[in-house]
Write a protein that holds these residues in place. Sequence first.
Motif, mmCIF file in Angstrom:
data_model
loop_
_atom_site.group_PDB
_atom_site.id
_atom_site.type_symbol
_atom_site.label_atom_id
_atom_site.label_comp_id
_atom_site.label_asym_id
_atom_site.label_seq_id
_atom_site.Cartn_x
_atom_site.Cartn_y
_atom_site.Cartn_z
ATOM 1 N N ALA A 156 114.437 204.156 76.498
ATOM 2 C CA ALA A 156 113.312 204.218 76.167
ATOM 3 C C ALA A 156 112.474 205.888 76.458
ATOM 4 C CB ALA A 156 112.634 202.588 76.950
ATOM 5 N N ALA A 157 113.343 205.734 77.744
ATOM 6 C CA ALA A 157 112.250 207.165 78.555
ATOM 7 C C ALA A 157 113.431 208.080 78.053
ATOM 8 C CB ALA A 157 113.211 206.782 80.167
ATOM 9 N N MET A 158 113.994 208.261 77.115
ATOM 10 C CA MET A 158 114.217 209.604 76.396
ATOM 11 C C MET A 158 114.044 209.965 75.098
ATOM 12 S SD MET A 158 118.670 209.849 76.415
ATOM 13 C CE MET A 158 118.879 208.050 76.454
ATOM 14 N N THR A 159 113.342 208.301 74.503
ATOM 15 C CA THR A 159 112.783 208.298 73.392
ATOM 16 C C THR A 159 111.168 208.811 73.838
ATOM 17 O OG1 THR A 159 114.103 206.343 72.491
ATOM 18 C CG2 THR A 159 111.349 206.847 71.686
ATOM 19 N N ALA A 160 110.484 208.322 74.605
ATOM 20 C CA ALA A 160 109.503 208.874 74.947
ATOM 21 C C ALA A 160 109.148 210.304 75.710
ATOM 22 C CB ALA A 160 108.361 208.016 75.979
ATOM 23 N N PRO A 193 111.872 209.045 91.630
ATOM 24 C CA PRO A 193 110.573 210.281 90.852
ATOM 25 C C PRO A 193 111.287 211.246 89.824
ATOM 26 C CG PRO A 193 109.585 209.828 92.279
ATOM 27 C CD PRO A 193 111.410 208.985 92.894
ATOM 28 N N GLU A 194 113.043 211.697 90.804
ATOM 29 C CA GLU A 194 113.537 212.313 90.252
ATOM 30 C C GLU A 194 114.424 212.403 89.003
ATOM 31 O OE1 GLU A 194 113.168 211.962 93.422
ATOM 32 O OE2 GLU A 194 113.325 213.546 94.462
ATOM 33 N N LYS A 195 114.591 210.945 88.649
ATOM 34 C CA LYS A 195 115.063 210.377 87.290
ATOM 35 C C LYS A 195 114.222 210.256 86.287
ATOM 36 C CE LYS A 195 119.099 207.492 88.655
ATOM 37 N NZ LYS A 195 118.865 207.649 90.384
ATOM 38 N N PHE A 196 113.078 210.238 86.613
ATOM 39 C CA PHE A 196 112.187 210.132 85.655
ATOM 40 C C PHE A 196 111.590 211.495 84.762
ATOM 41 C CE2 PHE A 196 111.582 205.194 86.683
ATOM 42 C CZ PHE A 196 110.486 205.538 84.503
ATOM 43 N N ARG A 197 111.811 212.406 86.473
ATOM 44 C CA ARG A 197 111.517 214.134 85.298
ATOM 45 C C ARG A 197 112.421 214.428 84.498
ATOM 46 N NH1 ARG A 197 109.380 213.873 91.601
ATOM 47 N NH2 ARG A 197 107.537 214.373 91.282
ATOM 48 N N ALA A 198 114.102 214.357 84.987
ATOM 49 C CA ALA A 198 115.409 214.187 84.745
ATOM 50 C C ALA A 198 114.988 214.394 83.044
ATOM 51 C CB ALA A 198 116.746 214.385 84.985
ATOM 52 N N GLY A 200 112.068 214.025 81.264
ATOM 53 C CA GLY A 200 111.617 214.723 80.683
ATOM 54 C C GLY A 200 109.697 214.844 80.783
ATOM 55 N N TRP A 201 109.540 213.510 82.531
ATOM 56 C CA TRP A 201 108.392 212.837 82.570
ATOM 57 C C TRP A 201 107.965 213.981 83.425
ATOM 58 C CZ3 TRP A 201 107.668 207.513 80.985
ATOM 59 C CH2 TRP A 201 107.479 206.718 80.068
ATOM 60 N N HIS A 202 106.286 212.985 83.285
ATOM 61 C CA HIS A 202 105.697 214.174 84.090
ATOM 62 C C HIS A 202 105.219 213.165 84.676
ATOM 63 C CE1 HIS A 202 100.615 213.947 85.437
ATOM 64 N NE2 HIS A 202 101.915 214.914 85.734
ATOM 65 N N VAL A 203 105.913 213.178 86.448
ATOM 66 C CA VAL A 203 106.215 211.870 87.592
ATOM 67 C C VAL A 203 104.289 212.285 88.521
ATOM 68 C CG1 VAL A 203 107.337 210.789 88.994
ATOM 69 C CG2 VAL A 203 108.360 211.814 87.433
ATOM 70 N N LEU A 204 104.049 210.821 88.736
ATOM 71 C CA LEU A 204 103.276 210.998 89.913
ATOM 72 C C LEU A 204 104.141 209.753 90.416
ATOM 73 C CD1 LEU A 204 100.310 210.548 87.817
ATOM 74 C CD2 LEU A 204 100.111 212.957 88.727
ATOM 75 N N ARG A 227 103.411 214.770 76.901
ATOM 76 C CA ARG A 227 104.774 214.484 77.434
ATOM 77 C C ARG A 227 104.554 213.174 78.200
ATOM 78 N NH1 ARG A 227 107.149 217.169 82.750
ATOM 79 N NH2 ARG A 227 104.690 218.273 83.952
ATOM 80 N N PRO A 228 105.115 212.354 77.930
ATOM 81 C CA PRO A 228 104.816 210.872 78.393
ATOM 82 C C PRO A 228 104.074 210.593 80.196
ATOM 83 C CG PRO A 228 106.658 210.458 77.969
ATOM 84 C CD PRO A 228 106.533 211.826 77.944
ATOM 85 N N THR A 229 103.346 210.219 80.627
ATOM 86 C CA THR A 229 103.481 209.720 82.358
ATOM 87 C C THR A 229 104.419 208.782 82.961
ATOM 88 O OG1 THR A 229 101.780 211.108 82.156
ATOM 89 C CG2 THR A 229 102.376 209.710 84.570
ATOM 90 N N ALA A 230 104.713 208.521 83.820
ATOM 91 C CA ALA A 230 105.578 207.415 84.920
ATOM 92 C C ALA A 230 104.862 207.423 86.318
ATOM 93 C CB ALA A 230 107.035 207.749 84.700
ATOM 94 N N ILE A 231 104.154 206.437 86.867
ATOM 95 C CA ILE A 231 103.761 206.624 88.082
ATOM 96 C C ILE A 231 104.385 205.490 89.109
ATOM 97 C CG2 ILE A 231 101.550 205.522 89.055
ATOM 98 C CD1 ILE A 231 99.804 206.716 86.881
ATOM 99 N N ILE A 232 105.676 205.846 89.584
ATOM 100 C CA ILE A 232 105.469 204.907 90.864
ATOM 101 C C ILE A 232 104.949 204.842 91.912
ATOM 102 C CG2 ILE A 232 108.414 205.433 92.187
ATOM 103 C CD1 ILE A 232 108.238 205.975 89.519
#
Length: 269
Positions: A156-160, A193-198, A200-204, A227-232
């Motif tokens: 799903a992360a790849m898809t987003a 954080p690094e995984k989501f950035r890899a 293609g996500w915007h990470v906070l 790009r989608p955002t992931a908040i850790i």
Amino acid sequence: MPYDLPALCRQVRRDILTMTHAAGSGHPGGSLSAVEILVTLYFDQMRLDPARPEDPDRDRFLLSKGHAAPALYSVLARRGYFDPALLPTLRQLGSPLQGHPHREKLPGLDCSSGSLGQGLSIANGLALAARRRGADYRTYCLLGDGEVQEGQVWEAAMTAAHFALDSVCAIVDDNGVQLDGATREIMNVEPLPEKFRAFGWHVLEADGHSLDDLAAAFRLAASAKGRPTAIIAHTVKGKGVSFMENQAAWHGKAPNEQELAAALAEVSV
């Protein structure tokens, strides 16, 4: 008039404890860790109207970690979606407050959940539907850090990222503890954080128990384009109850009478 968010957080914690105690089952640990995230979304950030729960232009929320239903039920009740008098019926036969959220049983739910790993895929579908309709609603999805051990989350992360779904905001309740131990020991998912950035996500990153920190992160997420955002969200399992904090034993165990009294005394301060 703005809501008293700290007071609401205390109320939601009391609800979680009394609900799981009354049911004799449930998941207090991961519900308590998600309180500030849910309160910030529902009382400060999301576009919604409890009087119109099916408003097509509302922001969407998906509780992918569906076992944290007590926290979501409390927030929905306190926000006005249904009578808080229903809360003590958690997990009782015939109650709409099932052990995991069931969309057809309760107003304010945007999906049923419980089988882990599926929420982000559903969030992507809602975001794609918004794009097709020309709608501008945002879709928020709360995941557990143990849950992101599931492969479907990363599909799903790849898809987003591939479809540049910038209306999707995933929040990881990063409390470090899952059903039977520390996530690092069972299946280490760090560095998130690094995984989501890899992917293609915007990470906070945010303190998941700081209302100000969370609000700032959600505002930045809404401003990100392309790009989608992931908040850790860095949180504490069982937050607010000293004997529950960071303890895997409280992932899925209800407090007894004595434990409830002690816990309520702590979260009411």
